[in-house]
Write a protein that holds these residues in place. Sequence first.
Motif, PDB file in Angstrom:
ATOM      1  N   PHE A   1       0.621  -1.221   0.111  1.00 59.05           N
ATOM      2  CA  PHE A   1       0.310   0.038   0.110  1.00 59.05           C
ATOM      3  C   PHE A   1       1.132   1.100   0.221  1.00 59.05           C
ATOM      4  O   PHE A   1       1.374   1.547   0.840  1.00 59.05           O
ATOM      5  CB  PHE A   1      -0.589  -0.152   1.423  1.00 59.05           C
ATOM      6  N   ASN A   2       0.569   2.318  -1.253  1.00 57.85           N
ATOM      7  CA  ASN A   2       1.586   3.110  -1.104  1.00 57.85           C
ATOM      8  C   ASN A   2       0.899   4.375  -1.197  1.00 57.85           C
ATOM      9  O   ASN A   2      -0.011   4.755  -2.596  1.00 57.85           O
ATOM     10  CB  ASN A   2       2.686   3.124  -2.572  1.00 57.85           C
TER      11      ASN A   2
ATOM     12  N   ARG B   1      -7.663  -1.405  -0.196  1.00 59.93           N
ATOM     13  CA  ARG B   1      -7.107  -0.713  -0.387  1.00 59.93           C
ATOM     14  C   ARG B   1      -8.158   0.121  -2.086  1.00 59.93           C
ATOM     15  O   ARG B   1      -7.751   1.434  -1.601  1.00 59.93           O
ATOM     16  CB  ARG B   1      -6.530  -1.778  -1.878  1.00 59.93           C
ATOM     17  N   GLN B   2      -9.500  -0.764  -2.350  1.00 63.45           N
ATOM     18  CA  GLN B   2     -10.518   0.550  -2.852  1.00 63.45           C
ATOM     19  C   GLN B   2     -11.064   1.507  -2.588  1.00 63.45           C
ATOM     20  O   GLN B   2     -10.609   2.706  -3.322  1.00 63.45           O
ATOM     21  CB  GLN B   2     -11.714  -0.390  -3.459  1.00 63.45           C
ATOM     22  N   LYS B   3     -11.444   1.275  -0.986  1.00 65.41           N
ATOM     23  CA  LYS B   3     -11.777   2.697  -0.215  1.00 65.41           C
ATOM     24  C   LYS B   3     -10.625   4.203  -0.274  1.00 65.41           C
ATOM     25  O   LYS B   3     -10.718   5.175  -0.559  1.00 65.41           O
ATOM     26  CB  LYS B   3     -12.066   2.324   0.893  1.00 65.41           C
ATOM     27  N   LEU B   4      -9.346   3.610  -0.296  1.00 61.35           N
ATOM     28  CA  LEU B   4      -7.976   4.478  -0.695  1.00 61.35           C
ATOM     29  C   LEU B   4      -7.787   4.956  -1.438  1.00 61.35           C
ATOM     30  O   LEU B   4      -7.747   6.211  -1.678  1.00 61.35           O
ATOM     31  CB  LEU B   4      -6.865   3.780   0.805  1.00 61.35           C
TER      32      LEU B   4
ATOM     33  N   ILE C   1      -6.220   9.373  -1.888  1.00 59.17           N
ATOM     34  CA  ILE C   1      -5.360   8.863  -0.873  1.00 59.17           C
ATOM     35  C   ILE C   1      -4.233   7.753  -1.521  1.00 59.17           C
ATOM     36  O   ILE C   1      -3.007   7.900  -1.026  1.00 59.17           O
ATOM     37  CB  ILE C   1      -5.740   8.446   0.307  1.00 59.17           C
ATOM     38  N   LEU C   2      -4.317   6.436  -2.155  1.00 63.19           N
ATOM     39  CA  LEU C   2      -3.482   5.315  -2.453  1.00 63.19           C
ATOM     40  C   LEU C   2      -3.074   6.001  -3.763  1.00 63.19           C
ATOM     41  O   LEU C   2      -3.731   6.978  -4.585  1.00 63.19           O
ATOM     42  CB  LEU C   2      -4.549   4.328  -3.300  1.00 63.19           C
TER      43      LEU C   2
END
Length: 142
Positions: A53-54, A132-135, A140-141
Amino acid sequence: MNKYLLIAVSVFSLTACSQGVEQMTDRTTQPCGDKPNCVSTIDDREKHAIAPFNLKEGTTLAEVEAVALTLPGAKTAVSEGNYLRIECTSKIMRFVDDLELKLDGTTLTVRSESRTGYSDFGVNRKRTEQLRQKLADASILD
């Protein structure tokens, strides 16, 4: 009547055993155990590994927490410095999984593990991919 009493006692027992704990050490730097109920960004074994997760530069843990709390059954258990532990409780059986997040610059270490049972039937992997999808949706991702 005895059958219903047995069912009620069984459900109560399972629910009581799966409740949250107050003290737990930060396990974000530890690989998952051998049971298939855990995934982590630091584990390199196929059945436990999830992609890194970057995050975008300047992302705060508070922003990550706000997104993580939109996951089903999520509540903050610990938020200290750059470490966050979210307890995710299932609706029916009230099983608790620990979603641990540690922010180091733009790298978010993610570890999600069931507290009880042998297999999680892919629930923790699904949860981390939802995160991951929500970020990504929150921009944010990276």
